[in-house]
Write a protein that holds these residues in place. Structure first.
Motif, PDB file in Angstrom:
ATOM      1  N   ASP A 174      54.459 -15.462  -5.322  1.00  0.00           N
ATOM      2  CA  ASP A 174      55.599 -14.525  -5.275  1.00  0.00           C
ATOM      3  C   ASP A 174      55.126 -13.081  -5.086  1.00  0.00           C
ATOM      4  OD1 ASP A 174      54.896 -15.744  -8.004  1.00  0.00           O
ATOM      5  OD2 ASP A 174      55.551 -13.744  -8.574  1.00  0.00           O
TER       6      ASP A 174
ATOM      7  N   ALA B 253      64.118 -29.320  -5.178  1.00  0.00           N
ATOM      8  CA  ALA B 253      64.863 -29.100  -3.936  1.00  0.00           C
ATOM      9  C   ALA B 253      65.024 -30.425  -3.190  1.00  0.00           C
ATOM     10  CB  ALA B 253      64.133 -28.078  -3.078  1.00  0.00           C
TER      11      ALA B 253
ATOM     12  N   ASN C  71      71.351 -28.146  -5.140  1.00  0.00           N
ATOM     13  CA  ASN C  71      72.365 -27.440  -5.929  1.00  0.00           C
ATOM     14  C   ASN C  71      73.519 -28.344  -6.349  1.00  0.00           C
ATOM     15  OD1 ASN C  71      70.987 -25.048  -5.971  1.00  0.00           O
ATOM     16  ND2 ASN C  71      71.828 -24.365  -4.005  1.00  0.00           N
TER      17      ASN C  71
ATOM     18  N   THR D  66      61.457 -17.312  -6.004  1.00  0.00           N
ATOM     19  CA  THR D  66      61.831 -17.073  -4.599  1.00  0.00           C
ATOM     20  C   THR D  66      63.206 -16.408  -4.587  1.00  0.00           C
ATOM     21  OG1 THR D  66      63.027 -19.169  -4.383  1.00  0.00           O
ATOM     22  CG2 THR D  66      60.662 -19.228  -3.912  1.00  0.00           C
ATOM     23  N   ASP D  67      63.683 -16.060  -3.392  1.00  0.00           N
ATOM     24  CA  ASP D  67      65.032 -15.477  -3.311  1.00  0.00           C
ATOM     25  C   ASP D  67      66.061 -16.433  -3.908  1.00  0.00           C
ATOM     26  OD1 ASP D  67      63.945 -13.310  -2.104  1.00  0.00           O
ATOM     27  OD2 ASP D  67      64.520 -13.881  -0.056  1.00  0.00           O
ATOM     28  N   GLU D  68      65.829 -17.730  -3.739  1.00  0.00           N
ATOM     29  CA  GLU D  68      66.816 -18.707  -4.223  1.00  0.00           C
ATOM     30  C   GLU D  68      66.761 -18.923  -5.726  1.00  0.00           C
ATOM     31  OE1 GLU D  68      66.992 -22.403  -2.185  1.00  0.00           O
ATOM     32  OE2 GLU D  68      67.072 -21.424  -0.228  1.00  0.00           O
ATOM     33  N   THR D  69      65.599 -18.738  -6.322  1.00  0.00           N
ATOM     34  CA  THR D  69      65.478 -19.051  -7.759  1.00  0.00           C
ATOM     35  C   THR D  69      65.489 -17.806  -8.649  1.00  0.00           C
ATOM     36  OG1 THR D  69      63.059 -19.011  -7.752  1.00  0.00           O
ATOM     37  CG2 THR D  69      64.110 -21.119  -7.222  1.00  0.00           C
ATOM     38  N   SER D  70      65.422 -16.634  -8.042  1.00  0.00           N
ATOM     39  CA  SER D  70      65.415 -15.404  -8.840  1.00  0.00           C
ATOM     40  C   SER D  70      66.711 -15.315  -9.672  1.00  0.00           C
ATOM     41  CB  SER D  70      65.320 -14.216  -7.857  1.00  0.00           C
ATOM     42  OG  SER D  70      65.428 -13.028  -8.563  1.00  0.00           O
TER      43      SER D  70
ATOM     44  N   ILE E  44      67.831 -17.353 -11.839  1.00  0.00           N
ATOM     45  CA  ILE E  44      68.522 -18.650 -12.032  1.00  0.00           C
ATOM     46  C   ILE E  44      68.842 -18.911 -13.509  1.00  0.00           C
ATOM     47  CG2 ILE E  44      66.367 -20.010 -12.118  1.00  0.00           C
ATOM     48  CD1 ILE E  44      67.871 -22.232 -10.611  1.00  0.00           C
TER      49      ILE E  44
ATOM     50  N   HIS F   7      62.862 -15.198 -13.159  1.00  0.00           N
ATOM     51  CA  HIS F   7      63.861 -16.271 -13.229  1.00  0.00           C
ATOM     52  C   HIS F   7      64.938 -15.977 -14.266  1.00  0.00           C
ATOM     53  CE1 HIS F   7      60.518 -18.930 -11.526  1.00  0.00           C
ATOM     54  NE2 HIS F   7      61.484 -18.964 -10.648  1.00  0.00           N
TER      55      HIS F   7
ATOM     56  N   LYS G 260      60.028 -20.843   2.984  1.00  0.00           N
ATOM     57  CA  LYS G 260      60.538 -21.227   1.659  1.00  0.00           C
ATOM     58  C   LYS G 260      60.107 -20.243   0.570  1.00  0.00           C
ATOM     59  CE  LYS G 260      59.186 -25.716   1.614  1.00  0.00           C
ATOM     60  NZ  LYS G 260      59.087 -27.082   1.082  1.00  0.00           N
TER      61      LYS G 260
END
Ligand code: NDP
Ligand code: OXD
Length: 309
Positions: free
Chosen positions: A70, A164, A178, A198-202, A204, A227, A307
């Motif tokens: 990251d 994922a 998701n 990642t952008d998707e998990t930041s 979460i 996270h 990713k």
């Protein structure tokens, strides 16, 4: 042609010696010493100062000396279109699993409560729990999450995981994507985060996610501080929805002394030391990748820039 080591802690000499011992023919430099910038083809990095990687005009390859990358992707000056690898290592994975298992047992047996009671000379037994009382859910079934899942199954924990892509691990209930996150959360009583940042998990680990966990759930984060939405975590512990949290990683490290996590009796803190790359175990894959790079062979443990992990 040579390797430069870039990191801001006190481990540059340790890595340099380990690399030189394993491959005396390769020149290895610390980024802090005088070194021929043009000669550097590979950078071995760990939380490098932003901007340092762009100084090397002939850089062909960046290796993270940890599992996470990251900090490489978040540095906007990281050269584009050169391969980035990370560490995948059995010792790193078993160290992480041992840490998480220790935290879970400490939670089951109220060890933190007794540590606090001891500071006040208070003798007050509290009902303990057993392995069979809780379902453990792991966010991230990658190199680390998978080993943890298998260990938890061996101990007899009801174990589930989320990733994922779909997974099949003996004894583990696996959820993916998701659309299956809510089902995973609704039955997870001890939540372990081992996701890449990642952008998707930041962010979460937020109020929205915590609300989907059963009342009294315990949260363990050994992935990245990014996270967690810190204020949401404190709110959900203070309103009694969560029983507490055990955290190894933080937005800012070291965790600032003024941060409210320090004084919170239901939050356990360790200093980002759940699992640390062991040079003896990791150096062979770094050297192999250096040699692969030199002959144009595929690199081990490549990450996907798309990713972000
Ligand atoms: P991996 O890349 O092997 O595994 C990551 C897992 O997360 C995979 O299962 C992946 O799914 C899943 N994942 C990623 N993005 C998503 C998403 N958006 N939704 C659902 N699942 C997702 O990483 P590692 O297991 O090696 O390491 C995990 C992290 O642990 C590291 O990135 C690092 O930040 C942290 N770490 C912390 C340490 C410490 O001391 N505290 C030490 C070492 C690592 P899929 O398999 O389908 O791709
Ligand atoms: C890692 C870490 O990513 O130590 O390896 O956090």
């Amino acid at each position: 042609m040579s390797i430069v080591i870039i990191r801001q802690d006190d481990k540059i000499d340790l890595w340099k010696q380990a690399l030189q011992q394993a491959a005396p023919e390769i020149k290895v430099y610390s980024y802090l010493e005088d070194h021929p910038i043009e000669e550097i083809e590979m950078a071995l990095v760990w939380k490098h100062p932003e901007g340092t990687l762009s100084k090397y005009p002939n850089l062909k390859y960046i290796a993270s000396s940890g599992a996470g990358v990251d900090f490489i992707f978040s540095d906007e000056s990281t050269p584009k279109n050169i391969p980035i690898t990370r560490v995948v290592d059995t010792v790193l994975a078993s160290d992480m699993s041992e840490y998480i298992v220790a935290v879970i047992f400490s939670f089951l047996k109220n060890l933190n409560t007794y540590k606090i009671a001891q500071t006040k000379s208070v003798w007050k037994p509290k009902a303990y729990h057993r392995i069979t009382d809780f379902t453990v859910g792991i966010l991230g079934l990658g190199a680390l999450g998978k080993v943890l899942a298998k260990d938890l199954v061996r101990f007899g924990f009801n174990t589930q995981g989320w990733s994922a892509s779909e997974k099949s691990i003996a004894g583990v209930t696996a959820y993916a994507g998701n659309k299956e996150l809510s089902s995973f959360l609704s039955t997870t009583e001890i939540l372990v985060c081992l996701l890449p940042l990642t952008d998707e998990t930041s962010g979460i680990l937020s109020k929205t996610l915590f609300e989907e966990l059963p009342q009294g759930a315990h949260v363990i984060n050994a992935a990245r501080g990014g996270h967690v939405v810190d204020t949401d975590l404190i709110e959900m512990i203070d309103n009694g929805h969560l029983s507490g949290a055990s955290l190894d990683v933080f937005h800012q490290e070291p965790l600032p002394t003024t941060h409210p996590f320090w004084a919170h009796e239901k939050i356990n803190i360790t200093p980002h030391y759940a699992s640390v790359s062991d040079t003896a175990s990791v150096v062979p894959q770094i050297i192999e990748n250096y040699r692969n790079m030199k002959i144009g062979a595929p690199l081990l443990n490549l990450v996907s820039p798309k990713k972000g992990y």
